[in-house]
Design a protein around this motif. Structure first.
Motif, PDB file in Angstrom:
ATOM      1  N   GLY A 171     -15.314  11.228  20.409  1.00  0.00           N
ATOM      2  CA  GLY A 171     -15.643   9.864  20.037  1.00  0.00           C
ATOM      3  C   GLY A 171     -14.449   9.018  19.636  1.00  0.00           C
ATOM      4  O   GLY A 171     -14.609   7.848  19.288  1.00  0.00           O
ATOM      5  N   LYS A 172     -13.241   9.572  19.681  1.00  0.00           N
ATOM      6  CA  LYS A 172     -12.038   8.815  19.321  1.00  0.00           C
ATOM      7  C   LYS A 172     -11.650   7.916  20.494  1.00  0.00           C
ATOM      8  O   LYS A 172     -11.620   8.356  21.639  1.00  0.00           O
ATOM      9  N   GLN A 173     -11.347   6.649  20.169  1.00  0.00           N
ATOM     10  CA  GLN A 173     -10.989   5.681  21.206  1.00  0.00           C
ATOM     11  C   GLN A 173      -9.473   5.586  21.350  1.00  0.00           C
ATOM     12  O   GLN A 173      -8.751   5.571  20.353  1.00  0.00           O
ATOM     13  N   HIS A 174      -9.021   5.533  22.614  1.00  0.00           N
ATOM     14  CA  HIS A 174      -7.608   5.413  22.939  1.00  0.00           C
ATOM     15  C   HIS A 174      -7.428   4.229  23.877  1.00  0.00           C
ATOM     16  O   HIS A 174      -8.290   3.946  24.707  1.00  0.00           O
ATOM     17  N   LYS A 175      -6.274   3.547  23.736  1.00  0.00           N
ATOM     18  CA  LYS A 175      -5.950   2.410  24.597  1.00  0.00           C
ATOM     19  C   LYS A 175      -4.611   2.657  25.260  1.00  0.00           C
ATOM     20  O   LYS A 175      -3.704   3.223  24.655  1.00  0.00           O
ATOM     21  N   TYR A 176      -4.492   2.206  26.502  1.00  0.00           N
ATOM     22  CA  TYR A 176      -3.217   2.263  27.203  1.00  0.00           C
ATOM     23  C   TYR A 176      -3.028   0.935  27.917  1.00  0.00           C
ATOM     24  O   TYR A 176      -3.961   0.412  28.518  1.00  0.00           O
ATOM     25  N   ARG A 177      -1.810   0.409  27.852  1.00  0.00           N
ATOM     26  CA  ARG A 177      -1.519  -0.888  28.465  1.00  0.00           C
ATOM     27  C   ARG A 177      -0.307  -0.755  29.380  1.00  0.00           C
ATOM     28  O   ARG A 177       0.677  -0.115  29.022  1.00  0.00           O
ATOM     29  N   ASN A 178      -0.392  -1.369  30.563  1.00  0.00           N
ATOM     30  CA  ASN A 178       0.713  -1.352  31.511  1.00  0.00           C
ATOM     31  C   ASN A 178       0.511  -2.511  32.483  1.00  0.00           C
ATOM     32  O   ASN A 178      -0.383  -3.333  32.282  1.00  0.00           O
ATOM     33  N   SER A 179       1.303  -2.558  33.533  1.00  0.00           N
ATOM     34  CA  SER A 179       1.147  -3.603  34.537  1.00  0.00           C
ATOM     35  C   SER A 179       1.341  -3.023  35.928  1.00  0.00           C
ATOM     36  O   SER A 179       1.917  -1.949  36.093  1.00  0.00           O
ATOM     37  N   ILE A 180       0.825  -3.749  36.909  1.00  0.00           N
ATOM     38  CA  ILE A 180       0.938  -3.362  38.308  1.00  0.00           C
ATOM     39  C   ILE A 180       1.298  -4.599  39.118  1.00  0.00           C
ATOM     40  O   ILE A 180       1.104  -5.726  38.656  1.00  0.00           O
ATOM     41  N   ASN A 181       1.823  -4.394  40.312  1.00  0.00           N
ATOM     42  CA  ASN A 181       2.118  -5.498  41.222  1.00  0.00           C
ATOM     43  C   ASN A 181       1.142  -5.466  42.382  1.00  0.00           C
ATOM     44  O   ASN A 181       0.969  -4.431  43.020  1.00  0.00           O
ATOM     45  N   VAL A 182       0.524  -6.579  42.648  1.00  0.00           N
ATOM     46  CA  VAL A 182      -0.444  -6.708  43.737  1.00  0.00           C
ATOM     47  C   VAL A 182       0.189  -7.535  44.851  1.00  0.00           C
ATOM     48  O   VAL A 182       0.765  -8.582  44.593  1.00  0.00           O
ATOM     49  N   MET A 237      -5.456  -2.915  30.808  1.00  0.00           N
ATOM     50  CA  MET A 237      -5.782  -2.139  29.607  1.00  0.00           C
ATOM     51  C   MET A 237      -6.772  -1.070  30.025  1.00  0.00           C
ATOM     52  O   MET A 237      -7.761  -1.372  30.688  1.00  0.00           O
ATOM     53  N   MET A 238      -6.486   0.150  29.650  1.00  0.00           N
ATOM     54  CA  MET A 238      -7.405   1.248  29.908  1.00  0.00           C
ATOM     55  C   MET A 238      -7.943   1.721  28.560  1.00  0.00           C
ATOM     56  O   MET A 238      -7.171   1.961  27.634  1.00  0.00           O
ATOM     57  N   TYR A 239      -9.247   1.796  28.460  1.00  0.00           N
ATOM     58  CA  TYR A 239      -9.916   2.215  27.235  1.00  0.00           C
ATOM     59  C   TYR A 239     -10.595   3.551  27.502  1.00  0.00           C
ATOM     60  O   TYR A 239     -11.445   3.646  28.386  1.00  0.00           O
ATOM     61  N   VAL A 240     -10.220   4.571  26.731  1.00  0.00           N
ATOM     62  CA  VAL A 240     -10.773   5.910  26.926  1.00  0.00           C
ATOM     63  C   VAL A 240     -11.375   6.369  25.610  1.00  0.00           C
ATOM     64  O   VAL A 240     -10.722   6.321  24.564  1.00  0.00           O
ATOM     65  N   THR A 241     -12.636   6.820  25.652  1.00  0.00           N
ATOM     66  CA  THR A 241     -13.279   7.438  24.500  1.00  0.00           C
ATOM     67  C   THR A 241     -13.376   8.917  24.791  1.00  0.00           C
ATOM     68  O   THR A 241     -14.033   9.325  25.753  1.00  0.00           O
ATOM     69  N   ASP A 242     -12.679   9.743  23.973  1.00  0.00           N
ATOM     70  CA  ASP A 242     -12.662  11.181  24.244  1.00  0.00           C
ATOM     71  C   ASP A 242     -13.977  11.834  23.822  1.00  0.00           C
ATOM     72  O   ASP A 242     -14.867  11.178  23.270  1.00  0.00           O
ATOM     73  N   VAL A 268     -14.213  13.152  29.207  1.00  0.00           N
ATOM     74  CA  VAL A 268     -14.248  12.025  28.278  1.00  0.00           C
ATOM     75  C   VAL A 268     -15.645  11.409  28.292  1.00  0.00           C
ATOM     76  O   VAL A 268     -16.379  11.522  29.269  1.00  0.00           O
ATOM     77  N   LYS A 269     -16.002  10.763  27.176  1.00  0.00           N
ATOM     78  CA  LYS A 269     -17.314  10.128  27.084  1.00  0.00           C
ATOM     79  C   LYS A 269     -17.373   8.838  27.886  1.00  0.00           C
ATOM     80  O   LYS A 269     -18.386   8.513  28.499  1.00  0.00           O
ATOM     81  N   ASP A 270     -16.280   8.066  27.850  1.00  0.00           N
ATOM     82  CA  ASP A 270     -16.295   6.750  28.473  1.00  0.00           C
ATOM     83  C   ASP A 270     -14.878   6.350  28.861  1.00  0.00           C
ATOM     84  O   ASP A 270     -13.929   6.638  28.127  1.00  0.00           O
ATOM     85  N   MET A 271     -14.757   5.719  30.029  1.00  0.00           N
ATOM     86  CA  MET A 271     -13.470   5.191  30.471  1.00  0.00           C
ATOM     87  C   MET A 271     -13.720   3.841  31.124  1.00  0.00           C
ATOM     88  O   MET A 271     -14.567   3.721  32.001  1.00  0.00           O
ATOM     89  N   ARG A 272     -12.980   2.836  30.677  1.00  0.00           N
ATOM     90  CA  ARG A 272     -13.102   1.487  31.216  1.00  0.00           C
ATOM     91  C   ARG A 272     -11.698   0.962  31.491  1.00  0.00           C
ATOM     92  O   ARG A 272     -10.744   1.346  30.820  1.00  0.00           O
ATOM     93  N   ILE A 273     -11.610   0.062  32.456  1.00  0.00           N
ATOM     94  CA  ILE A 273     -10.323  -0.535  32.774  1.00  0.00           C
ATOM     95  C   ILE A 273     -10.503  -2.033  32.998  1.00  0.00           C
ATOM     96  O   ILE A 273     -11.518  -2.463  33.546  1.00  0.00           O
ATOM     97  N   GLY A 322      -3.617   8.984  24.614  1.00  0.00           N
ATOM     98  CA  GLY A 322      -4.129   9.839  23.561  1.00  0.00           C
ATOM     99  C   GLY A 322      -3.833  11.316  23.778  1.00  0.00           C
ATOM    100  O   GLY A 322      -4.667  12.163  23.481  1.00  0.00           O
ATOM    101  N   GLY A 323      -2.650  11.627  24.311  1.00  0.00           N
ATOM    102  CA  GLY A 323      -2.280  13.015  24.558  1.00  0.00           C
ATOM    103  C   GLY A 323      -2.829  13.572  25.860  1.00  0.00           C
ATOM    104  O   GLY A 323      -2.620  14.745  26.169  1.00  0.00           O
ATOM    105  N   MET A 324      -3.533  12.758  26.639  1.00  0.00           N
ATOM    106  CA  MET A 324      -4.085  13.187  27.923  1.00  0.00           C
ATOM    107  C   MET A 324      -3.217  12.634  29.047  1.00  0.00           C
ATOM    108  O   MET A 324      -2.955  11.437  29.083  1.00  0.00           O
ATOM    109  N   ASP A 325      -2.764  13.491  29.956  1.00  0.00           N
ATOM    110  CA  ASP A 325      -1.997  13.041  31.111  1.00  0.00           C
ATOM    111  C   ASP A 325      -2.935  12.378  32.104  1.00  0.00           C
ATOM    112  O   ASP A 325      -3.974  12.933  32.452  1.00  0.00           O
ATOM    113  N   LEU A 326      -2.550  11.192  32.541  1.00  0.00           N
ATOM    114  CA  LEU A 326      -3.410  10.404  33.398  1.00  0.00           C
ATOM    115  C   LEU A 326      -2.632   9.969  34.630  1.00  0.00           C
ATOM    116  O   LEU A 326      -1.474   9.584  34.526  1.00  0.00           O
TER     117      LEU A 326
END
Length: 142
Positions: free
Chosen positions: A114-125, A106-111, A60-65, A27-31
């Motif tokens: 109150g606008k909700q943003h989603k980001y999707r990616n993958s990692i190797n464990v 999936m990362m869910y960020v509420t700025d 941000v108001k809320d961040m979940r992963i 959502g325009g925020m560098d993470l």
């Protein structure tokens, strides 16, 4: 001689303590999603820095992963999720990976508006994920 030995030890510490790091934009925020250690089976702690240039950390108001591995033949769907906690300079969350391999997230960020943003990616464990191309007797599979 002491300087050379200390230099080699320092280089080895930096090389083997690399951990995990991934940059993205939500959502325009560098993470910056990172972990001090390489991602492994079991408990892992993530640090999330959301920087706004020289202004400091985004508020941000809320961040979940949520990390998940889709269902595959012979293997059930798996997931681990957390609500990220704000510390003084970053957000932190935990994940408990039950197997090695590629996990999607999936990362869910509420700025603050109150606008909700989603980001999707993958990692190797679990480090390298080279497929074993040999059968039990050492013959090459085709």
């Amino acid at each position: 001689m002491k300087k050379v030995v200390l230099g080699v030890i320092s280089l080895a510490a930096v090389t083997f303590a690399a951990g995990f790091s991934q940059m993205c934009n939500v959502g325009g925020m560098d993470l910056h999603l990172s972990s001090e250690k390489n991602l492994t089976l079991g408990a892992n702690k993530f640090h999330i820095n959301m920087m706004d240039g020289s202004k400091g950390m985004h508020d941000v108001k809320d961040m979940r992963i949520k990390f998940f591995m889709p269902e595959m033949p012979g293997m059930p769907y798996m997931e681990t999720k957390d609500i990220c906690k704000k510390t003084e300079k970053k957000y932190e969350c935990d994940a408990n990976f039950t197997m090695n391999g590629t996990w999607q997230y999936m990362m869910y960020v509420t700025d603050k508006d109150g606008k909700q943003h989603k980001y999707r990616n993958s990692i190797n464990v679990g480090g390298s994920h080279m497929m074993d191309m040999n059968d039990d007797e050492g013959h090459m599979n085709h």
